[in-house]
Design a protein around this motif. Structure first.
Motif, PDB file in Angstrom:
ATOM      1  N   GLN A 122      24.080   8.734 -11.341  1.00  0.00           N
ATOM      2  CA  GLN A 122      23.420   9.034 -10.193  1.00  0.00           C
ATOM      3  C   GLN A 122      23.254  10.639 -10.458  1.00  0.00           C
ATOM      4  N   ALA A 123      24.434  11.151 -10.868  1.00  0.00           N
ATOM      5  CA  ALA A 123      24.075  12.686 -11.464  1.00  0.00           C
ATOM      6  C   ALA A 123      24.188  12.647 -12.397  1.00  0.00           C
ATOM      7  N   MET A 124      23.402  12.186 -13.516  1.00  0.00           N
ATOM      8  CA  MET A 124      22.993  12.331 -14.041  1.00  0.00           C
ATOM      9  C   MET A 124      21.249  11.979 -14.543  1.00  0.00           C
ATOM     10  N   GLN A 125      20.772  11.135 -13.337  1.00  0.00           N
ATOM     11  CA  GLN A 125      19.361  10.966 -12.972  1.00  0.00           C
ATOM     12  C   GLN A 125      18.787  12.166 -11.772  1.00  0.00           C
ATOM     13  N   ASP A 126      19.848  12.200 -10.686  1.00  0.00           N
ATOM     14  CA  ASP A 126      19.260  13.652 -10.201  1.00  0.00           C
ATOM     15  C   ASP A 126      19.452  14.694 -11.333  1.00  0.00           C
ATOM     16  N   TYR A 127      19.932  14.897 -12.214  1.00  0.00           N
ATOM     17  CA  TYR A 127      19.856  15.931 -13.499  1.00  0.00           C
ATOM     18  C   TYR A 127      18.317  16.354 -14.046  1.00  0.00           C
ATOM     19  N   THR A 128      18.295  14.987 -14.739  1.00  0.00           N
ATOM     20  CA  THR A 128      17.526  14.553 -15.235  1.00  0.00           C
ATOM     21  C   THR A 128      15.731  14.982 -14.975  1.00  0.00           C
ATOM     22  N   ARG A 129      16.025  14.759 -12.950  1.00  0.00           N
ATOM     23  CA  ARG A 129      14.701  14.604 -12.388  1.00  0.00           C
ATOM     24  C   ARG A 129      14.283  15.807 -12.316  1.00  0.00           C
ATOM     25  N   LEU A 130      15.534  16.766 -12.041  1.00  0.00           N
ATOM     26  CA  LEU A 130      15.409  17.717 -11.377  1.00  0.00           C
ATOM     27  C   LEU A 130      14.816  18.743 -13.034  1.00  0.00           C
TER      28      LEU A 130
END
Length: 216
Positions: A122-130
């Protein structure tokens, strides 16, 4: 995290007062490691005690303004030249948790790993979107570039953590500490990449991202 050297680096750019330093520190790092004013002034007091900053006369609003000294510049230059040491790595709560779980009776180690893997992806997705947001349009200001570098470090960190979790589960299976037949969805051997292969984040996310930015 070296708050001490971070504040010196900001003061090298010009005199600042405490709340300015906090705001600029968080802007430069995307508020990944938020500070409070108390931390800033405690650090400034120590830097002043060590002769690395001096307090100038207050500004119009009454804020004490700090300036870096020659000794502070020498300390900052030494920090930039010296590699960050790995001989005493910082405590990692996840590594400690799994190490304790292996020997703790009644703990489902696979459940611990799966819960962490879900959170990490989940965190990886957040960072990738950011990161996608940070690159559109491409960053120009130094603060934007600095935030992008921090963000990419967080992405690499979460990717490495996901691979390490896969390796932990596979290792425990090989050592017969986990049953090989009980493959949970997403575990190595259950239609997922082998340990050491980067995993794609496929779950929609709600993890908290740095900078107070929504991942939506």
């Amino acid at each position: 995290m070296s708050i001490r050297h971070g504040l010196l680096a900001l003061l090298e750019e010009g005199p600042r007062y405490g709340s300015q330093l906090r705001s600029d520190f968080e802007s430069r790092t995307g508020a990944t490691w938020p500070l409070n004013v108390g931390q800033v002034y405690t650090t400034l007091n120590r830097l002043e005690r060590d002769g690395m900053v001096v307090q100038e006369s207050a500004d119009e609003a009454g804020h004490p303004v700090y300036t870096i000294t020659d000794r502070g510049r020498e300390e900052l230059a030494s920090w930039f030249r010296t590699p960050v040491g790995r001989t005493n790595p910082p405590r990692d709560e996840l590594a400690i948790k799994l190490a304790m779980a292996v020997g703790a009776p009644g703990v489902d180690i696979r459940e611990v790993i799966q819960a962490q893997r879900h959170h990490t992806l989940q965190a990886m997705q957040d960072y990738t979107r950011l990161k996608a947001q940070a690159l559109e349009p491409p960053p120009e200001a130094r603060e934007e570039v600095a935030w992008l570098l921090v963000l990419e470090q967080l992405i690499f960190q979460t990717e490495a953590e996901a691979r390490w979790l896969d390796n932990c589960e596979a290792r425990l299976v090989r050592l017969s500490l986990l049953p090989a037949a009980d493959k949970a969805p997403g575990a190595p051997g259950a239609g997922e990449p082998a340990p050491g292969t980067p995993r794609a984040a496929t779950t929609s996310t709600s993890a908290t991202a740095p900078r107070g930015t929504s991942a939506s």
